[in-house]
Write a protein that holds these residues in place. Structure first.
Motif, PDB file in Angstrom:
ATOM      1  N   UNK A 142       0.822  -1.218   0.000  1.00 36.81           N
ATOM      2  CA  UNK A 142       0.000   0.000   0.000  1.00 36.81           C
ATOM      3  C   UNK A 142       0.856   1.269   0.000  1.00 36.81           C
ATOM      4  N   UNK A 143       2.170   1.129  -0.111  1.00 36.13           N
ATOM      5  CA  UNK A 143       3.039   2.293  -0.241  1.00 36.13           C
ATOM      6  C   UNK A 143       3.564   2.859   1.059  1.00 36.13           C
ATOM      7  N   UNK A 144       3.373   2.140   2.169  1.00 40.80           N
ATOM      8  CA  UNK A 144       3.881   2.628   3.459  1.00 40.80           C
ATOM      9  C   UNK A 144       5.245   2.004   3.724  1.00 40.80           C
ATOM     10  N   UNK A 145       6.208   2.387   2.893  1.00 38.09           N
ATOM     11  CA  UNK A 145       7.560   1.852   3.012  1.00 38.09           C
ATOM     12  C   UNK A 145       8.575   2.936   2.662  1.00 38.09           C
ATOM     13  N   UNK A 146       9.483   3.171   3.560  1.00 33.42           N
ATOM     14  CA  UNK A 146      10.568   4.127   3.366  1.00 33.42           C
ATOM     15  C   UNK A 146      10.073   5.552   3.093  1.00 33.42           C
ATOM     16  N   UNK A 147       9.025   5.959   3.823  1.00 27.35           N
ATOM     17  CA  UNK A 147       8.560   7.339   3.739  1.00 27.35           C
ATOM     18  C   UNK A 147       8.011   7.760   5.102  1.00 27.35           C
ATOM     19  N   UNK A 148       7.639   9.027   5.198  1.00 26.60           N
ATOM     20  CA  UNK A 148       7.167   9.571   6.476  1.00 26.60           C
ATOM     21  C   UNK A 148       5.916   8.857   6.957  1.00 26.60           C
ATOM     22  N   UNK A 149       4.991   8.545   6.038  1.00 24.90           N
ATOM     23  CA  UNK A 149       3.714   7.953   6.423  1.00 24.90           C
ATOM     24  C   UNK A 149       3.866   6.533   6.944  1.00 24.90           C
ATOM     25  N   UNK A 151       5.782   5.775   9.225  1.00 28.90           N
ATOM     26  CA  UNK A 151       5.942   5.934  10.667  1.00 28.90           C
ATOM     27  C   UNK A 151       4.691   6.501  11.331  1.00 28.90           C
ATOM     28  N   UNK A 152       3.670   6.825  10.545  1.00 30.42           N
ATOM     29  CA  UNK A 152       2.481   7.484  11.087  1.00 30.42           C
ATOM     30  C   UNK A 152       1.236   6.614  10.971  1.00 30.42           C
ATOM     31  N   UNK A 153       0.921   6.172   9.774  1.00 27.66           N
ATOM     32  CA  UNK A 153      -0.356   5.502   9.528  1.00 27.66           C
ATOM     33  C   UNK A 153      -0.459   4.087  10.102  1.00 27.66           C
ATOM     34  N   UNK A 154       0.589   3.250  10.091  1.00 31.06           N
ATOM     35  CA  UNK A 154       0.423   1.898  10.663  1.00 31.06           C
ATOM     36  C   UNK A 154       0.043   1.902  12.135  1.00 31.06           C
ATOM     37  N   UNK A 155       0.378   2.939  12.862  1.00 33.63           N
ATOM     38  CA  UNK A 155       0.030   3.033  14.290  1.00 33.63           C
ATOM     39  C   UNK A 155      -0.910   4.205  14.544  1.00 33.63           C
ATOM     40  N   UNK A 156      -1.752   4.510  13.564  1.00 32.06           N
ATOM     41  CA  UNK A 156      -2.618   5.695  13.670  1.00 32.06           C
ATOM     42  C   UNK A 156      -3.666   5.559  14.768  1.00 32.06           C
ATOM     43  N   UNK A 157      -4.052   4.341  15.108  1.00 33.11           N
ATOM     44  CA  UNK A 157      -5.113   4.147  16.102  1.00 33.11           C
ATOM     45  C   UNK A 157      -4.758   3.007  17.029  1.00 33.11           C
ATOM     46  N   UNK A 158      -4.804   3.290  18.333  1.00 32.09           N
ATOM     47  CA  UNK A 158      -4.601   2.265  19.343  1.00 32.09           C
ATOM     48  C   UNK A 158      -5.962   1.876  19.922  1.00 32.09           C
ATOM     49  N   UNK A 159      -6.298   0.604  19.826  1.00 33.58           N
ATOM     50  CA  UNK A 159      -7.629   0.150  20.231  1.00 33.58           C
ATOM     51  C   UNK A 159      -7.892   0.418  21.710  1.00 33.58           C
TER      52      UNK A 159
END
Length: 306
Positions: A142-149, A151-159
């Motif tokens: 999905x493009x979340x590799x080697x960029x700023x996002x 570090x942001x989107x994979x942990x955007x929400x903690x249940x």
């Protein structure tokens, strides 16, 4: 009742013994928690040669030098790590709070369809995951590799944080929302003007959880970041502490002190480890006092009630 209160409040021998033992235990626990921080602080300003030869407890600096801090700030990679960390923490915490508030508010609504089913599905994610390799493949796809996002989107929400905040929202009287609806307020206005102003303690706690979590995050960076120029400070700290990776180029000289020998370079490597640890820890220690007054109240308000 008054007689019982007076009897309990008197300075009887039992009360005196209890207070002495209680304060003694608390003082001992405080010293246990405080000493590691003092050890690192004293070591960071100690003479590196004396430090590497020292054994046992460190109760004061061994000499005094700021050469370790000079070396740290001479290293461009650590300065870049600071910049990246502040970017990831600022952007990540903002995204965390936004998603958590929206999710918690939606789940706190009485009129939400299939509310229990949605909560069950969300709760399952706390106990089960797809594993590291499938997670990595999905992130890369999905493009979340080697960029700023990355570090942001994979942990955007903690249940867990969302459940705490949802419970805090549900603790307010429903009459407040009914009064706002009668006045013509929309759901967004109810959230912004009624719910959030009353939720400052629990919001402060959630903010602190996310802030500390983002500041200490290094695993996602190790897995999802390929370019060293994007590394956060914590990943660089891991390399220094665990892999003993302090470049010889940065350990050339410090404050006019020659460290060309292997023993001198080893001593300064040890000194730099302590200096970097102090620098990494200090910002979070400065934030805690400002949010501490909300901590106990926020956890109590947001705690799960039966």
């Amino acid at each position: 009742m008054d007689k019982k209160k007076n009897r309990i409040g008197r300075w009887t021998p039992a009360n005196v013994i209890f207070n002495i033992v209680n304060y003694g235990i608390l003082t001992f626990l405080t010293l246990i928690c405080l000493y590691p921080m003092l050890h690192v602080l004293f070591a960071s300003v100690s003479n590196p040669t004396d430090l590497i030869a020292h054994r046992g407890l460190l109760l004061k600096p061994l000499g005094f030098t700021m050469s370790g801090y000079k070396l740290v700030f001479k290293d461009d990679s650590l300065l870049v790590g600071f910049k990246n960390t502040f970017l990831y923490v600022g952007l990540g915490t903002a995204v965390n709070m936004l998603f958590t508030i929206m999710g918690a508010y939606a789940l706190s609504r009485r009129e939400l369809l299939l509310k229990k089913a949605v909560m069950v599905i969300i709760t399952i994610t706390m106990f089960f995951g797809g594993g590291l390799i499938p997670w990595f493949l999905v992130m890369k796809q999905v493009g979340l590799y080697n960029n700023v996002w990355a570090m942001v989107l994979p942990t955007a929400l903690n249940t867990w944080n969302m459940i705490i905040l949802r419970t805090g929202f549900q603790s307010f009287p429903y009459d407040l929302e009914e009064a706002a609806v009668i006045d013509g307020a929309s759901q967004s206005k109810i959230l912004m003007n009624v719910i959030l102003p009353l939720s400052k303690p629990v919001l402060a706690v959630i903010f602190l959880y996310y802030l500390v979590g983002n500041w200490n995050s290094w695993f996602n960076a190790m897995v999802l970041l390929k370019d060293r120029a994007r590394y956060p400070l914590q990943l660089l700290l891991k390399e220094i502490l665990v892999m003993n990776d302090v470049s010889m180029s940065s350990v050339g000289s410090a404050g006019g002190v020659s460290v060309n020998s292997v023993q001198g370079a080893t001593a300064y490597r040890e000194l730099v480890k302590y200096c970097v640890t102090v620098i990494v820890t200090l910002p979070i220690l400065c934030v805690y006092p400002f949010l501490q007054k909300y901590f106990v109240k926020g956890v109590f308000v947001g705690s799960i009630k039966g």
